[in-house]
Design an enzyme around this catalytic site. Structure first.
Site, PDB file in Angstrom:
ATOM      1  CE  LYS A 175      -2.764   3.260   1.452  1.00  0.00           C
ATOM      2  NZ  LYS A 175      -1.831   4.309   1.006  1.00  0.00           N
ATOM      3  CD  GLU A 250      12.832   1.323   9.772  1.00  0.00           C
ATOM      4  OE1 GLU A 250      13.227   2.384  10.286  1.00  0.00           O
ATOM      5  OE2 GLU A 250      13.469   0.265   9.830  1.00  0.00           O
ATOM      6  CB  CYS A 284      12.968   9.103   8.102  1.00  0.00           C
ATOM      7  SG  CYS A 284      14.119   8.018   7.253  1.00  0.00           S
ATOM      8  CD  GLU A 385       9.600  13.391  10.846  1.00  0.00           C
ATOM      9  OE1 GLU A 385       8.417  13.003  10.901  1.00  0.00           O
ATOM     10  OE2 GLU A 385      10.531  12.673  10.444  1.00  0.00           O
TER      11      GLU A 385
HETATM   12  P1  NAD Z   1       1.931   8.940   6.927  1.00  0.00           P
HETATM   13  O1  NAD Z   1       2.006   8.321   8.262  1.00  0.00           O
HETATM   14  O2  NAD Z   1       0.979  10.032   6.682  1.00  0.00           O
HETATM   15  O3  NAD Z   1       1.578   7.816   5.821  1.00  0.00           O
HETATM   16  C1  NAD Z   1       2.362   6.646   5.673  1.00  0.00           C
HETATM   17  C2  NAD Z   1       1.528   5.580   5.004  1.00  0.00           C
HETATM   18  O4  NAD Z   1       0.495   5.166   5.895  1.00  0.00           O
HETATM   19  C3  NAD Z   1       0.839   6.025   3.718  1.00  0.00           C
HETATM   20  O5  NAD Z   1       0.892   4.978   2.754  1.00  0.00           O
HETATM   21  C4  NAD Z   1      -0.593   6.230   4.175  1.00  0.00           C
HETATM   22  O6  NAD Z   1      -1.549   6.063   3.141  1.00  0.00           O
HETATM   23  C5  NAD Z   1      -0.728   5.116   5.192  1.00  0.00           C
HETATM   24  N1  NAD Z   1      -1.833   5.270   6.137  1.00  0.00           N
HETATM   25  C6  NAD Z   1      -2.439   6.401   6.546  1.00  0.00           C
HETATM   26  N2  NAD Z   1      -3.431   6.105   7.442  1.00  0.00           N
HETATM   27  C7  NAD Z   1      -3.421   4.769   7.588  1.00  0.00           C
HETATM   28  C8  NAD Z   1      -4.189   3.854   8.368  1.00  0.00           C
HETATM   29  N3  NAD Z   1      -5.162   4.263   9.183  1.00  0.00           N
HETATM   30  N4  NAD Z   1      -3.913   2.545   8.277  1.00  0.00           N
HETATM   31  C9  NAD Z   1      -2.918   2.097   7.477  1.00  0.00           C
HETATM   32  N5  NAD Z   1      -2.155   2.904   6.712  1.00  0.00           N
HETATM   33  C10 NAD Z   1      -2.401   4.225   6.770  1.00  0.00           C
HETATM   34  O7  NAD Z   1       3.427   9.368   6.571  1.00  0.00           O
HETATM   35  P2  NAD Z   1       3.947  10.181   5.289  1.00  0.00           P
HETATM   36  O8  NAD Z   1       3.529  11.611   5.414  1.00  0.00           O
HETATM   37  O9  NAD Z   1       3.598   9.430   4.057  1.00  0.00           O
HETATM   38  O10 NAD Z   1       5.533  10.052   5.474  1.00  0.00           O
HETATM   39  C11 NAD Z   1       6.308  10.904   6.240  1.00  0.00           C
HETATM   40  C12 NAD Z   1       6.717  10.207   7.529  1.00  0.00           C
HETATM   41  O11 NAD Z   1       7.407   8.995   7.223  1.00  0.00           O
HETATM   42  C13 NAD Z   1       7.703  11.037   8.342  1.00  0.00           C
HETATM   43  O12 NAD Z   1       7.342  11.004   9.689  1.00  0.00           O
HETATM   44  C14 NAD Z   1       9.028  10.315   8.133  1.00  0.00           C
HETATM   45  O13 NAD Z   1       9.968  10.509   9.142  1.00  0.00           O
HETATM   46  C15 NAD Z   1       8.589   8.899   8.018  1.00  0.00           C
HETATM   47  N6  NAD Z   1       9.623   8.105   7.335  1.00  0.00           N
HETATM   48  C16 NAD Z   1      10.377   7.225   8.084  1.00  0.00           C
HETATM   49  C17 NAD Z   1      11.412   6.495   7.478  1.00  0.00           C
HETATM   50  C18 NAD Z   1      12.264   5.542   8.274  1.00  0.00           C
HETATM   51  O14 NAD Z   1      12.934   4.694   7.680  1.00  0.00           O
HETATM   52  N7  NAD Z   1      12.296   5.624   9.608  1.00  0.00           N
HETATM   53  C19 NAD Z   1      11.649   6.646   6.106  1.00  0.00           C
HETATM   54  C20 NAD Z   1      10.861   7.548   5.377  1.00  0.00           C
HETATM   55  C21 NAD Z   1       9.846   8.264   6.007  1.00  0.00           C
END
Ligand code: NAD
Length: 493
Positions: A175, A250, A284, A385
């Protein structure tokens, strides 16, 4: 306009409701493609396919070496399609083409590495403390893995999950983020060509808020490998806990990049810049808190501001562009609100702080590289963040002080240390609460090196030798070869 389809059971299919979401190019501001707005029925169909494939002989008859062959073919196909996959992420996400070409050169390495590892995971015969038993362990795949990815580097983040997960013999439902789906759906076309049976890899697109619970709540999903924000991660983890799914999380970071007075200043300035402004800070691991030792504080900031003030913002397809647009409108609004918040808390702006609208950039979602000085670690700009090009500079006095400031954070993803003193480097690397510590460098990653967070930056690690075991479970087999009836409670001995 180009229209993408879900990939379920080896075929590209329209969503059940025939509903679509537009995807905008953050550089031009134009909607350039449509992606499926899937519903719960689509989610169920994707898990059905992955679950069937996991139990099918079409997949289980591939032994570990043969799975390795498929992964190598996939790696070669990625290389063949690298340029078009890179261009799609630039269009969809505003990534720089220079960064994407680098990522696409590197992504196949993960598949090659885990292809080689697939048939090297050996169980063991246990020197068991009982007579006449042969007792051994073997590793078996978990089942259906749900991979949920963030928008900032969709293919790379997916690779970190898929390569070990497929090598281990699992099947996948993927997803991707609704803000950057297209490259993952293009990638999906390669699985059939590599020889993966239908249903082994499925991709479903749509809003997390609409299909997330249907996916994470499905009891046939054995593991969730999630990359995203800590707030979504918390919800996903709660869902997973209901039926004890395995998880890898992550999540976010607020990583300290710590410069001691004795550091090589040129190197440290370059490291501070790439730490926060590479990928426009939308990573991240961003070194978003720059800790500077007091004797070098003013001079370092002066040189940093001078170096960043000449950064070239613009067309992400142009090889000479250094900072691209923010990937999507909600994130753009969020970064601007974080800048407001830093002003309100009393930080001093020394660079940027505004939307950038010169030339062609006026159509896109650009924000100037932004630096605040005189930040205290209690300010919100040092605790939350931003996920954008905003650096908070904090002074420190001693090693002790630097450790206290760096560790005073809910996050613990990464940290940088700049010093010529190897004693300082070693002590700091031990004392920092972070999953990765870079000394005199920042942002290096590798398929060989585990990556992941302490504290609220996550659970588990990705990449490296051990992480294939995050996609396996241990089975212990006891074989009795004696003459007596073992363990019969009705026989007196
Ligand atoms: P987000 O949490 O908004 O979304 C991440 C994913 O979760 C998307 O695919 C989204 O559609 C899905 N999602 C949303 N609601 C959901 C639910 N209720 N159930 C299941 N899935 C759901 O994050 P974002 O804005 O896409 O990404 C940015 C974040 O990702 C930042 O906090 C960043 O630090 C983190 N990130 C972490 C790493 C790492 O390796 N630690 C790497 C890249 C990004």
């Amino acid at each position: 306009m180009q229209r993408y389809l879900n990939y379920i059971d080896g075929a590209f299919v329209a969503p059940d409701s025939n509903a679509w979401l537009p995807s905008a190019n953050p550089y031009t501001g134009e909607n350039w493609c449509e992606i499926p707005r899937s519903n719960e029925r689509d989610a169920r169909a994707a898990v059905d396919a992955a679950s069937r494939a996991f139990r099918s002989s079409a997949w289980s008859s591939f032994n570990a070496s043969q799975r390795g062959v498929l992964l190598r073919r996939l790696a070669d196909l990625i290389t063949e399609h690298a340029e078009s996959l890179a261009c799609t992420e630039v269009r969809d996400n505003g990534k720089l083409i220079t960064e994407m070409r680098g990522q696409l050169r590197y992504i196949p390495e993960w598949f090659h590495y885990y292809a080689g590892l697939a048939d090297k995971i050996e169980g063991s015969v246990l020197p068991i403390d009982k007579q006449d038993y042969l007792t051994f362990t073997r590793y078996e795949p978990l089942g259906v893995v749900l991979a949920i990815t963030a928008w900032n580097s969709p293919l790379l983040l997916l690779t970190w999950k898929l390569a070990p997960g497929l090598a281990a013999g699992n099947t996948f439902v993927i997803k991707p983020s609704e803000y950057a789906t297209a490259s993952t759906l293009e990638f999906a076309a390669l699985f059939g060509r590599a020889g993966f049976p239908p249903g082994v890899v499925n991709v479903i697109s749509g809003y997390g808020s609409e299909i997330g619970d249907a996916l994470t709540g499905d009891s046939r999903v054995a593991k969730i490998a999630f990359t995203g924000s800590d707030s979504t991660g918390r919800r996903v983890n709660e869902q997973a806990a209901r039926d004890f799914k395995h998880v890898t999380m992550e999540l976010g970071g607020k990583s300290p990049n710590i410069v001691f007075a004795d550091a090589n200043a040129d190197q440290a300035i370059a490291g501070a810049i790439s730490g926060i402004f590479a990928a426009g800070g939308q990573t991240c691991m961003a070194g978003s808190r720059l800790l500077l030792q007091e004797p070098i504080y003013d001079e370092f900031i002066r040189r940093l501001v001078a170096a960043c003030g000449v950064a070239k913002l613009g067309d992400p397809m142009d090889d000479t562009t250094q900072v691209g647009p923010i990937a999507n409108r909600p994130q753009y609004d969020r970064v601007l609100s974080c800048i407001e918040m830093a002003h309100a808390d009393g930080a001093t702006l020394v660079l940027g702080g505004r939307p950038y609208t010169e030339g062609n950039a006026k159509r896109g979602l650009f924000i100037e590289p932004t630096i605040f000085r005189d930040v205290s670690n209690e300010m919100r700009i040092a605790r939350q963040e931003v996920f954008g090009p905003v650096l908070a500079v904090i002074p420190f006095t001693s090693e002790e002080d630097a450790v206290a400031i760096a560790n005073d954070s809910p996050y613990g993803l990464a940290a940088g240390v700049w010093t010529k003193d190897m004693g300082t480097a070693l002590r700091m690397s031990q004392r920092l609460e972070a999953g990765t510590v870079w000394v005199n460098s920042y942002r290096a990653v590798s398929y060989l090196a585990p990556f992941g967070g302490y504290k609220q930056s996550g659970i588990g690690r990705e990449s490296g030798y051990e992480m294939i075991k995050a996609y396996l479970q241990t089975k212990t087999t006891w074989i009795y070869s004696g003459e007596a009836c073992p363990d019969n409670p009705f026989v007196m001995r």
